[in-house]
Design a protein around this motif. Sequence first.
Motif, PDB file in Angstrom:
ATOM      1  N   ASN B  76       0.856  -1.185   0.000  1.00  0.00           N
ATOM      2  CA  ASN B  76       0.000   0.000   0.000  1.00  0.00           C
ATOM      3  C   ASN B  76       0.897   1.242   0.000  1.00  0.00           C
ATOM      4  O   ASN B  76       1.446   1.602   1.044  1.00  0.00           O
ATOM      5  CB  ASN B  76      -0.888   0.040   1.240  1.00  0.00           C
ATOM      6  N   PRO B  77       1.044   1.881  -1.147  1.00  0.00           N
ATOM      7  CA  PRO B  77       1.990   3.006  -1.234  1.00  0.00           C
ATOM      8  C   PRO B  77       1.685   4.087  -0.202  1.00  0.00           C
ATOM      9  O   PRO B  77       0.542   4.464   0.012  1.00  0.00           O
ATOM     10  CB  PRO B  77       1.790   3.536  -2.655  1.00  0.00           C
ATOM     11  N   ARG B  78       2.747   4.605   0.438  1.00  0.00           N
ATOM     12  CA  ARG B  78       2.566   5.564   1.513  1.00  0.00           C
ATOM     13  C   ARG B  78       2.053   6.920   1.021  1.00  0.00           C
ATOM     14  O   ARG B  78       1.366   7.634   1.755  1.00  0.00           O
ATOM     15  CB  ARG B  78       3.886   5.745   2.258  1.00  0.00           C
ATOM     16  N   ALA B  79       2.386   7.275  -0.212  1.00  0.00           N
ATOM     17  CA  ALA B  79       1.922   8.574  -0.718  1.00  0.00           C
ATOM     18  C   ALA B  79       0.389   8.626  -0.717  1.00  0.00           C
ATOM     19  O   ALA B  79      -0.202   9.682  -0.494  1.00  0.00           O
ATOM     20  CB  ALA B  79       2.454   8.808  -2.130  1.00  0.00           C
ATOM     21  N   CYS B  80      -0.234   7.491  -0.947  1.00  0.00           N
ATOM     22  CA  CYS B  80      -1.707   7.464  -0.984  1.00  0.00           C
ATOM     23  C   CYS B  80      -2.262   7.895   0.371  1.00  0.00           C
ATOM     24  O   CYS B  80      -3.227   8.657   0.448  1.00  0.00           O
ATOM     25  CB  CYS B  80      -2.203   6.061  -1.325  1.00  0.00           C
ATOM     26  N   ASN B  81      -1.637   7.407   1.435  1.00  0.00           N
ATOM     27  CA  ASN B  81      -2.098   7.752   2.777  1.00  0.00           C
ATOM     28  C   ASN B  81      -1.831   9.221   3.089  1.00  0.00           C
ATOM     29  O   ASN B  81      -2.713   9.950   3.535  1.00  0.00           O
ATOM     30  CB  ASN B  81      -1.397   6.858   3.805  1.00  0.00           C
ATOM     31  N   THR B  82      -0.624   9.646   2.799  1.00  0.00           N
ATOM     32  CA  THR B  82      -0.244  11.026   3.119  1.00  0.00           C
ATOM     33  C   THR B  82      -1.143  12.027   2.393  1.00  0.00           C
ATOM     34  O   THR B  82      -1.629  12.988   2.991  1.00  0.00           O
ATOM     35  CB  THR B  82       1.228  11.250   2.718  1.00  0.00           C
ATOM     36  N   LEU B  83      -1.385  11.790   1.121  1.00  0.00           N
ATOM     37  CA  LEU B  83      -2.140  12.785   0.343  1.00  0.00           C
ATOM     38  C   LEU B  83      -3.635  12.734   0.637  1.00  0.00           C
ATOM     39  O   LEU B  83      -4.319  13.755   0.583  1.00  0.00           O
ATOM     40  CB  LEU B  83      -1.858  12.596  -1.151  1.00  0.00           C
ATOM     41  N   PHE B 266      -6.891  -1.558  -6.341  1.00  0.00           N
ATOM     42  CA  PHE B 266      -6.291  -0.220  -6.323  1.00  0.00           C
ATOM     43  C   PHE B 266      -5.517   0.056  -5.029  1.00  0.00           C
ATOM     44  O   PHE B 266      -5.261   1.208  -4.688  1.00  0.00           O
ATOM     45  CB  PHE B 266      -7.351   0.849  -6.619  1.00  0.00           C
ATOM     46  N   SER B 267      -5.172  -1.060  -4.337  1.00  0.00           N
ATOM     47  CA  SER B 267      -4.139  -1.013  -3.303  1.00  0.00           C
ATOM     48  C   SER B 267      -4.404  -0.092  -2.122  1.00  0.00           C
ATOM     49  O   SER B 267      -3.476   0.385  -1.502  1.00  0.00           O
ATOM     50  CB  SER B 267      -2.798  -0.643  -3.935  1.00  0.00           C
ATOM     51  N   THR B 268      -5.670   0.166  -1.806  1.00  0.00           N
ATOM     52  CA  THR B 268      -5.920   0.863  -0.549  1.00  0.00           C
ATOM     53  C   THR B 268      -5.803  -0.178   0.560  1.00  0.00           C
ATOM     54  O   THR B 268      -6.005  -1.368   0.327  1.00  0.00           O
ATOM     55  CB  THR B 268      -7.300   1.547  -0.546  1.00  0.00           C
ATOM     56  N   PRO B 269      -5.429   0.244   1.770  1.00  0.00           N
ATOM     57  CA  PRO B 269      -5.089  -0.735   2.811  1.00  0.00           C
ATOM     58  C   PRO B 269      -6.307  -1.496   3.339  1.00  0.00           C
ATOM     59  O   PRO B 269      -7.436  -1.013   3.238  1.00  0.00           O
ATOM     60  CB  PRO B 269      -4.509   0.146   3.916  1.00  0.00           C
ATOM     61  N   HIS B 270      -6.043  -2.654   3.934  1.00  0.00           N
ATOM     62  CA  HIS B 270      -7.137  -3.437   4.506  1.00  0.00           C
ATOM     63  C   HIS B 270      -7.448  -3.046   5.949  1.00  0.00           C
ATOM     64  O   HIS B 270      -8.506  -3.364   6.461  1.00  0.00           O
ATOM     65  CB  HIS B 270      -6.833  -4.926   4.398  1.00  0.00           C
ATOM     66  N   GLY B 271      -6.500  -2.398   6.614  1.00  0.00           N
ATOM     67  CA  GLY B 271      -6.793  -1.789   7.912  1.00  0.00           C
ATOM     68  C   GLY B 271      -7.259  -2.745   9.002  1.00  0.00           C
ATOM     69  O   GLY B 271      -7.968  -2.344   9.909  1.00  0.00           O
ATOM     70  N   GLY B 272      -6.877  -4.021   8.903  1.00  0.00           N
ATOM     71  CA  GLY B 272      -7.327  -4.985   9.906  1.00  0.00           C
ATOM     72  C   GLY B 272      -8.799  -5.332   9.755  1.00  0.00           C
ATOM     73  O   GLY B 272      -9.439  -5.751  10.717  1.00  0.00           O
ATOM     74  N   GLY B 273      -9.339  -5.188   8.555  1.00  0.00           N
ATOM     75  CA  GLY B 273     -10.742  -5.575   8.325  1.00  0.00           C
ATOM     76  C   GLY B 273     -11.521  -4.541   7.551  1.00  0.00           C
ATOM     77  O   GLY B 273     -12.642  -4.793   7.115  1.00  0.00           O
ATOM     78  N   GLY B 274     -10.985  -3.376   7.352  1.00  0.00           N
ATOM     79  CA  GLY B 274     -11.642  -2.327   6.600  1.00  0.00           C
ATOM     80  C   GLY B 274     -11.054  -0.993   7.004  1.00  0.00           C
ATOM     81  O   GLY B 274     -10.180  -0.951   7.877  1.00  0.00           O
ATOM     82  N   PRO B 275     -11.454   0.115   6.409  1.00  0.00           N
ATOM     83  CA  PRO B 275     -12.502   0.238   5.407  1.00  0.00           C
ATOM     84  C   PRO B 275     -12.036  -0.145   4.007  1.00  0.00           C
ATOM     85  O   PRO B 275     -10.871  -0.007   3.685  1.00  0.00           O
ATOM     86  CB  PRO B 275     -12.805   1.742   5.440  1.00  0.00           C
ATOM     87  N   GLY B 276     -12.980  -0.591   3.212  1.00  0.00           N
ATOM     88  CA  GLY B 276     -12.742  -0.792   1.792  1.00  0.00           C
ATOM     89  C   GLY B 276     -13.515   0.246   1.016  1.00  0.00           C
ATOM     90  O   GLY B 276     -13.953   1.264   1.565  1.00  0.00           O
ATOM     91  N   ALA B 277     -13.658  -0.006  -0.266  1.00  0.00           N
ATOM     92  CA  ALA B 277     -14.573   0.780  -1.087  1.00  0.00           C
ATOM     93  C   ALA B 277     -14.942  -0.104  -2.264  1.00  0.00           C
ATOM     94  O   ALA B 277     -14.095  -0.817  -2.783  1.00  0.00           O
ATOM     95  CB  ALA B 277     -13.959   2.083  -1.563  1.00  0.00           C
ATOM     96  N   GLY B 278     -16.199  -0.076  -2.661  1.00  0.00           N
ATOM     97  CA  GLY B 278     -16.677  -0.973  -3.721  1.00  0.00           C
ATOM     98  C   GLY B 278     -17.460  -0.260  -4.803  1.00  0.00           C
ATOM     99  O   GLY B 278     -18.627  -0.577  -5.019  1.00  0.00           O
ATOM    100  N   PRO B 279     -16.827   0.713  -5.502  1.00  0.00           N
ATOM    101  CA  PRO B 279     -17.552   1.419  -6.570  1.00  0.00           C
ATOM    102  C   PRO B 279     -18.221   0.437  -7.532  1.00  0.00           C
ATOM    103  O   PRO B 279     -17.705  -0.669  -7.756  1.00  0.00           O
ATOM    104  CB  PRO B 279     -16.449   2.192  -7.295  1.00  0.00           C
TER     105      PRO B 279
END
Lengths: 469, 482, 129
Positions: B76-83, B266-279
């Motif tokens: 999970n690229p860190r730039a995604c989290n920071t931005l 699209f490599s957003t983190p799983h966060g120990g169970g979520g959140p996700g997104a399901g467009p």
Amino acid sequence: MPFIPHTEADIAAMLDSIGASSLDALFDEIPVDLNCAGLGGIPPSLSEMAVTRLAHGRAAQDGFYSSFLGAGAYEHHIPAAVWQIVSRGEFYTAYTPYQAEASQGTLQLLYEYQTMMASLTGLDVSNASLYDGATALAEAVLMAVRANKAGVRRVLLPDTVHPRYRAVAQAMVKNQGIELVGVPFDKASGITDLAALEVMAGEAAALVIPQPNFFGALERVDALTDWAHAHAMLAIAVANPLALALLKPPGLWGEGTQTRGADICVGDGQPLGVPLSSGGPYFGFMTARQALVRQMPGRMVGRTVDLDGKPGFVLTLQAREQHIRRAKATSNICSNQGLLVTAATIHMALLGPEGLKNVALSSHANTRALIDKLVSLLGVERVFSSPFFHEAVIRVNIPVPDVLRALRAQGILGGYALGRDYPELADCILVCATETKTEDDLEQYRQQLERILSRRNGRDPSVPPCAYK
Amino acid sequence: MLIFEHAQTGRRAHAQAPYDAPAADDLPAELLRGTAPLLPESSELDVVRHYTRLSQKNFSIDTQFYPLGSCTMKYNPRACNTLAMLPQFLARHPLADAETGQGFFACLHELQEMLKQATGMAAVSLAPMAGAHGEFTGVAMIRAYHDARGDTARREIIIPDAAHGTNPATASMCGYTVREIPTDRQGNVDLEALRAVVGPHTAGLMLTNPSTLGVFEKAIVTILKIVHEAGGLAYYDGANLNAILGRVRPGDMGFDAIHINLHKTFSTPHGGGGPGAGPVGVSERLMPFLPIPYVLEERGLYRWAEEGDCSQSIGRLSAFGGNMGVLLRAWVYARMLGGVGLRRVADFATLNANYLAAELQKAGFDLAFPERRASHEFIVSLKKLKDATGVAAMDFAKRLLDYGFHAPTTYFPMLVPECLLIEPTETESKETLDAFVTAMAKVKEEAEMTPELVKGAPHTLPVRRLDDVKAARELDLAWKPV
Amino acid sequence: MSIPADLKYTKTHEWARLEADGHVSVGITHHAQELLGDMVFVENPTVGRNLAAGEECAVVESVKAASDVYAPIAGEVTAANGSLESAPESINKDPYAAWMFKLKPSNSAELDGLMNATSYAAHVESEAH
């Protein structure tokens, strides 16, 4: 190649091991006429530096406002430690804790969260989260209908429940033939009309009881809970969890010693350490009486022991869930909002019982002070007489969109225009001032509103405009 | 030790909340709380140390290889989290006017458009908050479509037996009955069984492709033709979209509705169970039923499409429109990869899976479908090993934890006995895959030589094998002070 | 695998025993509990409920699975075994002693339509392939 570590030599060696001539050959089972020629419609790759500049530019374009908006999402201070810990890779990049022995951190945290939420709401058991407050309400409706042995598929949903929550519940339950019936509110007090409830015909599986309600007003929860139970209905509380640091927990609602309190409590956990974030991710919480535990949707963590008798934690009651029960599961939910629950748990641990109560009290006091200031202006009045938590409704004597637009031009988001959900309240605004607001913030709002009203009502502007933004 | 057991009455983290606050003397006493909730009274250091230590008891992508089939545990690229956590984005209230969030909306609109391109669908809504939520949305739209045509006899959803549990659970939530169809020996949908169940009651089919068996459904065009000719619609479960990005698109296969797991592809983190997104994405005929809100662009200004814009919409799925922070992370990821980079996701996920399958086969493991090309994942069956040694797939998985590898998915799909579903993802290097093969071979050898060692695993983690029967029989879901 | 000769069986792995008082006890077979594993919860039908033959009326739950239990024959539920609520493991220990509920049959002759031990053993065998 961004995020792909392969060297040319790796690729050659790997293809050789597979016995494939090229990367393309790995897709030889896809029918040729379905192949697409790449994704040319997607813009070319940006470096991290370039995308950072782009994102910063867009964020700066949006800027900051002094916000008095609430309506289900609230600005609160979040201790710096919360998101620093949440962002640790061990929480941020872990999977759902199905492999318990490799997930004790997340599992223990969830058990602590369940403990905190059960206590905050005064109920026995909590799940590990749902998507948001609105879907949690929908799930509570489904749960109440499942638990109804007589097969009643009707739930009473007062008009004082958040309009978006009502819309979501409707979208999620209608395909199962469940009817949601509105209950009017008393126009003077702004709370659910008990007399109207009495004349509602027919049976129902549950009565939904908001506390505080969408107008910020405090409902007569004891009477409503007792009424529901007297009519063989479950009582479903929809509560702001922060308010519960100050208000009577749903598990104790009802008068006298005979009451069993609300049966289910749901709500949005956003006020517990989750930033506004333009709308999400937040998390929905759900707690219930023990007797309903097998009807609950979503994950739950239980404490147990390992082979040596040492305490440990596992996901439990999984036979309710979709990966085991499939078409007969209590819900289709799989991914939940785990990382937000991580934030909420750390947030509650940092604030403690007194800290959380002080946030609630300060928010209440700030909103009281704001309302006092605003209703002192000519052309502004309070609409409902009930006591409120940290939101209240005001009426203005010039068009609401004009007021809000003029405030926005001064860097103030003045509140939520109620007309879009309640046409009879088209001249009304729902305002909120949490603990984050200072006396100066409140005074700015008063002065700007006074200036706008005076100008539109034909008096000289007495206050200069302020470039808050 | 629990956080509550670290606490001391009267201890405070005073910097964190208003020091004191005026009493709420205007509120009626009967509405107030009598006793304080059970929250810990701790110092800031106690809390930080407690949760930092807890985090260290987790496996995570940042610390371990995580070849969890069907879950796509890639970097999970860190730039995604920071931005996504820029202060203006975090501070924005969901009900603030669109004029105050044009920068935010521009990101979301770009994501919406990129997802249309990546999937070949006519329109996309970003509203669903997880994969299962996207499935609900898709099937609810299918139902709204049939109902709008007065075609109300269609009440059955056809689902292959290899499907994720969310598929049948979703069909039930939409008031539909599930018709399950079998898989043939090659891992494909059984076409004869499909032909036998379609008819005037068919509302639609839910299908994952590549399937959960890790193979591409070669007869996909025929399958969709059978369903469409019977008057049903086709739903694409996007759990495995990462396997085909830029190679073949669900829209081109002929699907009517799809969801995309942003927390996978699209490599957003799983966060120990979520959140996700399901467009969700839809074909032309389902466009009127899209959930609200979605982003509209009018004369260079963005805003949410709401109730007044689409009278046939299935409605709202959340109070405030969706998991915006997750969507922003996916936007950053897609912009960093670009069209070429997104196609590489499929290429290298597939390369890694086929390489790992080939190497494991050489190390003596049985592939469930050795004659098939693996997609981004594949199945190893440990049935022979279990018959010979008594070591089950679960034991094997637990022993891998001791070697510092997260276990593959076990016992799913149920069709393959003693299965391990393995998904290496594109972000892992050849050295990591080789080390995993070595560990797999080592555990196999242990199973053959010292099976009790494997059956008693794990041996090196914070706890040993946990008693989940006790957990379910003697429910302990919340701590109580002694 | 134990399949007592004096009981009747269904394809869905329930057993039925005609008691001396004319009521029929129902439980799940040894094979069924073995498939499910350690039992953690049992949900029985309420006394007084009228069941059709084959009607879904109870649930047995283990850690890794949950399974519906179907009425072998039509009848009214006259008793439910409350002891299983606190001790669901009795089903694993002795599935033929751990009856779940009792029925007053609408028509006792329906019992003759169920499988005997020999045909049930063959049925279990056929499902394994």
